[in-house]
Design a protein around this motif. Structure first.
Motif, PDB file in Angstrom:
ATOM      1  N   UNK A  55       0.837  -1.214   0.000  1.00 30.86           N
ATOM      2  CA  UNK A  55       0.000   0.000   0.000  1.00 30.86           C
ATOM      3  C   UNK A  55       0.863   1.252   0.000  1.00 30.86           C
ATOM      4  N   UNK A  56       1.937   1.220   0.778  1.00 32.64           N
ATOM      5  CA  UNK A  56       2.841   2.379   0.830  1.00 32.64           C
ATOM      6  C   UNK A  56       3.487   2.620  -0.528  1.00 32.64           C
ATOM      7  N   UNK A  57       3.971   1.530  -1.146  1.00 29.11           N
ATOM      8  CA  UNK A  57       4.586   1.669  -2.478  1.00 29.11           C
ATOM      9  C   UNK A  57       3.565   2.137  -3.507  1.00 29.11           C
ATOM     10  N   UNK A  58       2.331   1.644  -3.380  1.00 29.68           N
ATOM     11  CA  UNK A  58       1.266   2.067  -4.288  1.00 29.68           C
ATOM     12  C   UNK A  58       0.995   3.560  -4.126  1.00 29.68           C
ATOM     13  N   UNK A  59       0.984   4.020  -2.864  1.00 25.35           N
ATOM     14  CA  UNK A  59       0.770   5.450  -2.596  1.00 25.35           C
ATOM     15  C   UNK A  59       1.883   6.306  -3.149  1.00 25.35           C
ATOM     16  N   UNK A  60       3.137   5.818  -2.998  1.00 24.75           N
ATOM     17  CA  UNK A  60       4.273   6.571  -3.536  1.00 24.75           C
ATOM     18  C   UNK A  60       4.208   6.641  -5.053  1.00 24.75           C
ATOM     19  N   UNK A  61       3.832   5.527  -5.672  1.00 23.96           N
ATOM     20  CA  UNK A  61       3.706   5.507  -7.134  1.00 23.96           C
ATOM     21  C   UNK A  61       2.619   6.467  -7.585  1.00 23.96           C
ATOM     22  N   UNK A  62       1.502   6.465  -6.859  1.00 23.05           N
ATOM     23  CA  UNK A  62       0.399   7.369  -7.211  1.00 23.05           C
ATOM     24  C   UNK A  62       0.845   8.817  -7.044  1.00 23.05           C
ATOM     25  N   UNK A  63       1.609   9.078  -5.982  1.00 22.86           N
ATOM     26  CA  UNK A  63       2.108  10.444  -5.757  1.00 22.86           C
ATOM     27  C   UNK A  63       3.054  10.860  -6.879  1.00 22.86           C
ATOM     28  N   UNK A  64       3.935   9.939  -7.295  1.00 18.77           N
ATOM     29  CA  UNK A  64       4.857  10.242  -8.398  1.00 18.77           C
ATOM     30  C   UNK A  64       4.083  10.460  -9.697  1.00 18.77           C
ATOM     31  N   UNK A  65       3.046   9.631  -9.915  1.00 21.72           N
ATOM     32  CA  UNK A  65       2.210   9.815 -11.106  1.00 21.72           C
ATOM     33  C   UNK A  65       1.536  11.178 -11.084  1.00 21.72           C
ATOM     34  N   UNK A  66       1.047  11.577  -9.916  1.00 26.17           N
ATOM     35  CA  UNK A  66       0.387  12.872  -9.770  1.00 26.17           C
ATOM     36  C   UNK A  66       1.375  14.001 -10.020  1.00 26.17           C
ATOM     37  N   UNK A  67       2.580  13.859  -9.476  1.00 26.82           N
ATOM     38  CA  UNK A  67       3.601  14.887  -9.682  1.00 26.82           C
ATOM     39  C   UNK A  67       3.964  14.996 -11.159  1.00 26.82           C
ATOM     40  N   UNK A  68       4.113  13.843 -11.816  1.00 32.64           N
ATOM     41  CA  UNK A  68       4.438  13.860 -13.249  1.00 32.64           C
ATOM     42  C   UNK A  68       3.315  14.505 -14.047  1.00 32.64           C
ATOM     43  N   UNK A  69       2.074  14.171 -13.691  1.00 33.97           N
ATOM     44  CA  UNK A  69       0.925  14.756 -14.375  1.00 33.97           C
ATOM     45  C   UNK A  69       0.881  16.271 -14.166  1.00 33.97           C
ATOM     46  N   UNK A  70       1.114  16.700 -12.931  1.00 34.62           N
ATOM     47  CA  UNK A  70       1.100  18.134 -12.635  1.00 34.62           C
ATOM     48  C   UNK A  70       2.221  18.853 -13.381  1.00 34.62           C
ATOM     49  N   UNK A  71       3.383  18.232 -13.451  1.00 28.82           N
ATOM     50  CA  UNK A  71       4.497  18.830 -14.183  1.00 28.82           C
ATOM     51  C   UNK A  71       4.146  18.966 -15.663  1.00 28.82           C
ATOM     52  N   UNK A  72       3.532  17.932 -16.212  1.00 27.89           N
ATOM     53  CA  UNK A  72       3.114  17.979 -17.617  1.00 27.89           C
ATOM     54  C   UNK A  72       2.080  19.081 -17.822  1.00 27.89           C
ATOM     55  N   UNK A  73       1.129  19.188 -16.903  1.00 21.10           N
ATOM     56  CA  UNK A  73       0.097  20.226 -17.013  1.00 21.10           C
ATOM     57  C   UNK A  73       0.702  21.616 -16.897  1.00 21.10           C
ATOM     58  N   UNK A  74       1.685  21.774 -15.981  1.00 20.64           N
ATOM     59  CA  UNK A  74       2.345  23.086 -15.864  1.00 20.64           C
ATOM     60  C   UNK A  74       3.038  23.447 -17.170  1.00 20.64           C
ATOM     61  N   UNK A  75       3.676  22.441 -17.802  1.00 20.57           N
ATOM     62  CA  UNK A  75       4.317  22.679 -19.096  1.00 20.57           C
ATOM     63  C   UNK A  75       3.312  23.087 -20.149  1.00 20.57           C
ATOM     64  N   UNK A  76       2.168  22.416 -20.159  1.00 20.81           N
ATOM     65  CA  UNK A  76       1.113  22.744 -21.121  1.00 20.81           C
ATOM     66  C   UNK A  76       0.577  24.151 -20.864  1.00 20.81           C
ATOM     67  N   UNK A  77       0.363  24.479 -19.604  1.00 19.68           N
ATOM     68  CA  UNK A  77      -0.134  25.814 -19.249  1.00 19.68           C
ATOM     69  C   UNK A  77       0.875  26.877 -19.669  1.00 19.68           C
ATOM     70  N   UNK A  78       2.152  26.614 -19.437  1.00 21.26           N
ATOM     71  CA  UNK A  78       3.187  27.574 -19.822  1.00 21.26           C
ATOM     72  C   UNK A  78       3.185  27.777 -21.338  1.00 21.26           C
ATOM     73  N   UNK A  79       3.087  26.663 -22.085  1.00 22.45           N
ATOM     74  CA  UNK A  79       3.076  26.747 -23.544  1.00 22.45           C
ATOM     75  C   UNK A  79       1.850  27.523 -24.038  1.00 22.45           C
ATOM     76  N   UNK A  80       0.687  27.251 -23.447  1.00 24.26           N
ATOM     77  CA  UNK A  80      -0.540  27.946 -23.834  1.00 24.26           C
ATOM     78  C   UNK A  80      -0.452  29.429 -23.476  1.00 24.26           C
ATOM     79  N   UNK A  81       0.130  29.733 -22.309  1.00 24.78           N
ATOM     80  CA  UNK A  81       0.315  31.138 -21.921  1.00 24.78           C
ATOM     81  C   UNK A  81       1.203  31.870 -22.929  1.00 24.78           C
ATOM     82  N   UNK A  82       2.260  31.209 -23.390  1.00 25.41           N
ATOM     83  CA  UNK A  82       3.148  31.818 -24.389  1.00 25.41           C
ATOM     84  C   UNK A  82       2.404  32.052 -25.700  1.00 25.41           C
ATOM     85  N   UNK A  83       1.600  31.065 -26.105  1.00 22.08           N
ATOM     86  CA  UNK A  83       0.810  31.225 -27.335  1.00 22.08           C
ATOM     87  C   UNK A  83      -0.188  32.373 -27.182  1.00 22.08           C
ATOM     88  N   UNK A  84      -0.818  32.457 -26.021  1.00 20.25           N
ATOM     89  CA  UNK A  84      -1.779  33.520 -25.753  1.00 20.25           C
ATOM     90  C   UNK A  84      -1.101  34.879 -25.805  1.00 20.25           C
TER      91      UNK A  84
END
Length: 135
Positions: A55-84
């Motif tokens: 369960x602990x490893x599953x939680x850490x993996x989920x946290x890493x997945x969430x962090x990766x997703x958030x990082x990807x979203x921040x990159x997308x937001x930055x790119x969209x802001x530049x386009x805007x």
């Protein structure tokens, strides 16, 4: 899948956990049980310490997945802001060009009206001269 040969059930579970971590697989108790060739209940009932670890490893993996997703979203937001920002700059430039074109059009319209008035005046003078020459 871990082979059951000479390994104890605990060893098979630990080996399955290790292999799943190395493979980057999603860690769940049912997944580990499947890899170890045992039931979910065996892990829950006989190895609660390993269940907690999973369960602990599953939680850490989920946290890493969430962090990766958030990082990807921040990159997308930055790119969209530049386009805007680029589009807003283009819009500002186009509005300025439109304002200049409107100014030129207004000047040309005034000149056109002036020329039409001169043509009308010349037509009137020509008509007057032609009528005056016939009398």
């Amino acid at each position: 899948m871990v082979m059951s040969g000479e390994m104890s059930t605990r060893e098979r579970i630990e080996k399955a956990i290790e292999e799943m971590q190395e493979a980057g697989s999603r860690m769940t108790i049912s997944g580990v049980a499947r890899e170890a060739g045992i039931s979910n209940a065996s892990i829950h009932n006989r190895y609660p310490d390993l269940a907690s670890r999973i369960r602990e490893l599953s939680g850490k993996a989920a946290e890493l997945d969430t962090q990766a997703l958030m990082s990807k979203r921040r990159g997308t937001i930055k790119r969209v802001d530049e386009q805007l920002r680029t589009l807003r700059n283009e819009l500002t430039e186009m509005k300025e060009e439109l304002r200049k074109a409107d100014s030129v059009n207004a000047a040309l319209d005034l000149e056109n009206q002036s020329l039409k008035a001169k043509v009308d005046e010349l037509k009137w003078q020509l008509d007057k001269a032609l009528r005056g020459g016939r009398t």
